[in-house]
Scaffold this active site. Sequence first.
Site, PDB file in Angstrom:
ATOM      1  N   LYS A   1       7.659   5.952   2.750  1.00  0.00           N
ATOM      2  CA  LYS A   1       8.434   4.762   3.143  1.00  0.00           C
ATOM      3  C   LYS A   1       9.087   4.122   1.925  1.00  0.00           C
ATOM      4  O   LYS A   1      10.205   3.595   1.998  1.00  0.00           O
ATOM      5  CB  LYS A   1       7.531   3.753   3.864  1.00  0.00           C
ATOM      6  CG  LYS A   1       6.940   4.275   5.172  1.00  0.00           C
ATOM      7  CD  LYS A   1       6.071   3.224   5.844  1.00  0.00           C
ATOM      8  CE  LYS A   1       5.410   3.761   7.107  1.00  0.00           C
ATOM      9  NZ  LYS A   1       4.389   4.785   6.825  1.00  0.00           N
TER      10      LYS A   1
ATOM     11  N   CYS B   1       0.888  -1.175   0.000  1.00  0.00           N
ATOM     12  CA  CYS B   1       0.000   0.000   0.000  1.00  0.00           C
ATOM     13  C   CYS B   1       0.916   1.212   0.000  1.00  0.00           C
ATOM     14  O   CYS B   1       1.035   1.918   1.003  1.00  0.00           O
ATOM     15  CB  CYS B   1      -0.928  -0.009   1.213  1.00  0.00           C
ATOM     16  SG  CYS B   1      -2.064  -1.411   1.265  1.00  0.00           S
ATOM     17  N   ALA B   2       1.577   1.451  -1.123  1.00  0.00           N
ATOM     18  CA  ALA B   2       2.753   2.315  -1.171  1.00  0.00           C
ATOM     19  C   ALA B   2       2.454   3.806  -1.092  1.00  0.00           C
ATOM     20  O   ALA B   2       3.190   4.550  -0.443  1.00  0.00           O
ATOM     21  CB  ALA B   2       3.535   2.017  -2.441  1.00  0.00           C
ATOM     22  N   ALA B   3       1.432   4.270  -1.793  1.00  0.00           N
ATOM     23  CA  ALA B   3       1.187   5.712  -1.885  1.00  0.00           C
ATOM     24  C   ALA B   3       0.843   6.287  -0.509  1.00  0.00           C
ATOM     25  O   ALA B   3       0.209   5.596   0.306  1.00  0.00           O
ATOM     26  CB  ALA B   3       0.052   5.973  -2.871  1.00  0.00           C
ATOM     27  N   PRO B   4       1.280   7.525  -0.230  1.00  0.00           N
ATOM     28  CA  PRO B   4       1.942   8.478  -1.138  1.00  0.00           C
ATOM     29  C   PRO B   4       3.432   8.284  -1.318  1.00  0.00           C
ATOM     30  O   PRO B   4       4.060   9.014  -2.089  1.00  0.00           O
ATOM     31  CB  PRO B   4       1.650   9.833  -0.466  1.00  0.00           C
ATOM     32  CG  PRO B   4       1.575   9.512   0.981  1.00  0.00           C
ATOM     33  CD  PRO B   4       0.944   8.143   1.073  1.00  0.00           C
ATOM     34  N   GLY B   5       4.055   7.324  -0.604  1.00  0.00           N
ATOM     35  CA  GLY B   5       5.393   6.912  -0.988  1.00  0.00           C
ATOM     36  C   GLY B   5       6.544   7.282  -0.089  1.00  0.00           C
ATOM     37  O   GLY B   5       7.701   7.045  -0.458  1.00  0.00           O
TER      38      GLY B   5
ATOM     39  N   CYS C   1      -0.302   3.540  11.349  1.00  0.00           N
ATOM     40  CA  CYS C   1      -0.043   4.797  12.060  1.00  0.00           C
ATOM     41  C   CYS C   1      -1.126   4.987  13.117  1.00  0.00           C
ATOM     42  O   CYS C   1      -1.627   6.090  13.334  1.00  0.00           O
ATOM     43  CB  CYS C   1       0.006   5.979  11.110  1.00  0.00           C
ATOM     44  SG  CYS C   1      -1.467   6.203  10.089  1.00  0.00           S
TER      45      CYS C   1
ATOM     46  N   ASP D   1       1.845  -1.566   4.810  1.00  0.00           N
ATOM     47  CA  ASP D   1       1.517  -0.389   5.631  1.00  0.00           C
ATOM     48  C   ASP D   1       0.012  -0.183   5.466  1.00  0.00           C
ATOM     49  O   ASP D   1      -0.440   0.540   4.587  1.00  0.00           O
ATOM     50  CB  ASP D   1       2.312   0.824   5.144  1.00  0.00           C
ATOM     51  CG  ASP D   1       2.176   2.000   6.076  1.00  0.00           C
ATOM     52  OD1 ASP D   1       2.100   1.797   7.296  1.00  0.00           O
ATOM     53  OD2 ASP D   1       2.115   3.147   5.585  1.00  0.00           O
TER      54      ASP D   1
ATOM     55  N   ASP E   1      -0.294   0.077  -5.396  1.00  0.00           N
ATOM     56  CA  ASP E   1      -1.376   0.821  -4.746  1.00  0.00           C
ATOM     57  C   ASP E   1      -2.608   0.801  -5.640  1.00  0.00           C
ATOM     58  O   ASP E   1      -2.500   0.725  -6.877  1.00  0.00           O
ATOM     59  CB  ASP E   1      -0.972   2.267  -4.468  1.00  0.00           C
ATOM     60  CG  ASP E   1      -1.801   2.891  -3.352  1.00  0.00           C
ATOM     61  OD1 ASP E   1      -1.378   2.827  -2.179  1.00  0.00           O
ATOM     62  OD2 ASP E   1      -2.892   3.425  -3.642  1.00  0.00           O
TER      63      ASP E   1
END
Length: 619
Positions: free
Chosen positions: A439, A433-437, A556, A503, A457
């Site tokens: 990490k 779940c990469a965006a917004p990127g 988070c 994430d 994503d």
Amino acid sequence: MGLYEEKTGPNQRTYYLLSSRCISIVTGSAPRLGPRLVPRSSPPPQSPAMEGLAPAVALFRPRSSTRFPVLLAADSGAARSSPVADGRSRVSRRSLEASPPGAGRSAVRKHGSTESAPRRSGITRVPKLGPAVSTKRAGRRKDPLINLEVSHHRAVAAVRLLRIEKGKAFVDLLNEKANDSGDNEMGYVERTLGFSTRYLEDRDIRLVTVIVAGTVRWKRYLDYLIMSLCSEEKMFREMEPLLLQILRIGFFEILKLDVPAYAAVDENVRLAKIALRPGAGNMVNAILRKLLLLKETNSLPLPKIEGDDRAQARALSIIYSHPVWMVRRWIRFHGKDEAIRLMNWNNSDPRFSLRVNTSKGYTRADLVKRLESLQVHYEESVMDEFVRIREGMQAVLQAGLLKDGMCAVQDESAGLVVSVVDPQPGDTIIDCCAAPGGKTLFMASRLSRQGKIRALDVNKGRLRILMDAAKQHSLDDMITDIHADLRLYAKETTAKYEKVLLDAPCSGLGVLSKRADLRWKRQFEDLEELMCLQDELLDSASTLVKPGGILIYSTCSIDPEENEKRITTFIQRHPEFAIQSVCGYVPTEFVTDEGFYSSNPIKHSMDGAFAARLVRSMH
């Protein structure tokens, strides 16, 4: 307000109209501004705004105390303001081609007439008032009206608060600086209020951000007090939206910003009168003055923390401005004292961290040197690539440190999640779940140009932003984007990875200090839906892990049911995975008894986050 007259030619006089906000230069006959002007006995001290002007020959002051808004048209003609029956300031859009001399104000020229009328001497253009006043086009109108009497940052803040409540704007204005946010905000103000204000300078943008974010954070507290000071609850419930936003701003300034009382009252009353009507201004005046009296006598009508657990949670939710369900949940997991400290953290000004871009050869020492040259105060972080700053983000943005790829804004809690992943040169990692990127980019920078990152994503637009950032940081050759839903991708692909980072989407309860409006968007029912989604994504991500590979689950959030409980139920469903302690990957102060990574806003002065490291068996 004063009128300074100077003879500038044989048959010409120049008038300098000095108000508290501007100087208007009028050549010709004396301008008509409503109240008749009569001489003042002695001039006031020289204003800095008058430096460079010729000495005044005559000084005048208005006989009446009535104040009329100064409205300028941003084209070749000026706009005239005149009071009308309903109390609103209405402005004629015709240029100042007035009636012949001696005809008086009542004479008008027939609409559409081709007959040329004598041009009256007066304001024929926007005077050069310096950078505080912009003649840039705002909104769609060709000739926006510029109101110099209204507090421009309060007008922008009120309109932005309206848009936030409608879901059409974000709280943080600083992030939009690169997208001509000043012009955009002026357009929204004009379309909402019917006039524009002075152009937003950098200081104004910071002030708008503080007022908007603070008002949103303290909304429940402010509304409780506003309703308490209204004559009846119905009056509050039926209050028009713009009037409510103006009152919220006034209450926030008086109670939380400690703005001088006269400024908070006068400016918000004036905004209500001009943007709405005189009656609205009178109401704002009465309520704000009542608030001042209660504040001075320390008798604000706040609820007492007493009764059963539910009653105490309701009182705390008002005093600290959080949803009741959130307060009850935190008291349940952390106790009342810890819950209060957490709410105080969420209501404080957010702290930011900058991560240096080592992939471009920069070091933390390089970043520190630039911050010192910009006079931005900083603190060193527990992580080598990070520094903390409390103020000065606008200076960092203006200096181009982000645009040039020297650093990125990223919280240390997110950086510690990357430390749990532990990217090593030669690794192939998928970020599910990469965006917004943030990490993704940090992991790529740790690969030392050896290895690959797959950024997956479901949101194509956010993936595009990620890849643009990767190019800015010179990491685009190491990152490949995959536009897909993880649950479908896991079923269709045969690819396996050494390290898989999930994430997961979560409640965001660990980042409420930075996302002021998130607390009001989250509902208790959201948690159940999010936990179901987290389980589904964990199951899908687990199929992408090679035998002996690592699955990292992170959020988070500070909620145990989104964190530890999700791992417990996952291990029950997938006995081929086992928990591997994060000890050795992050400082020991962040390692829990179960071997998980956890950052706590109260203990560590950073965002709350969680991560678990799960290793897959070789069989």
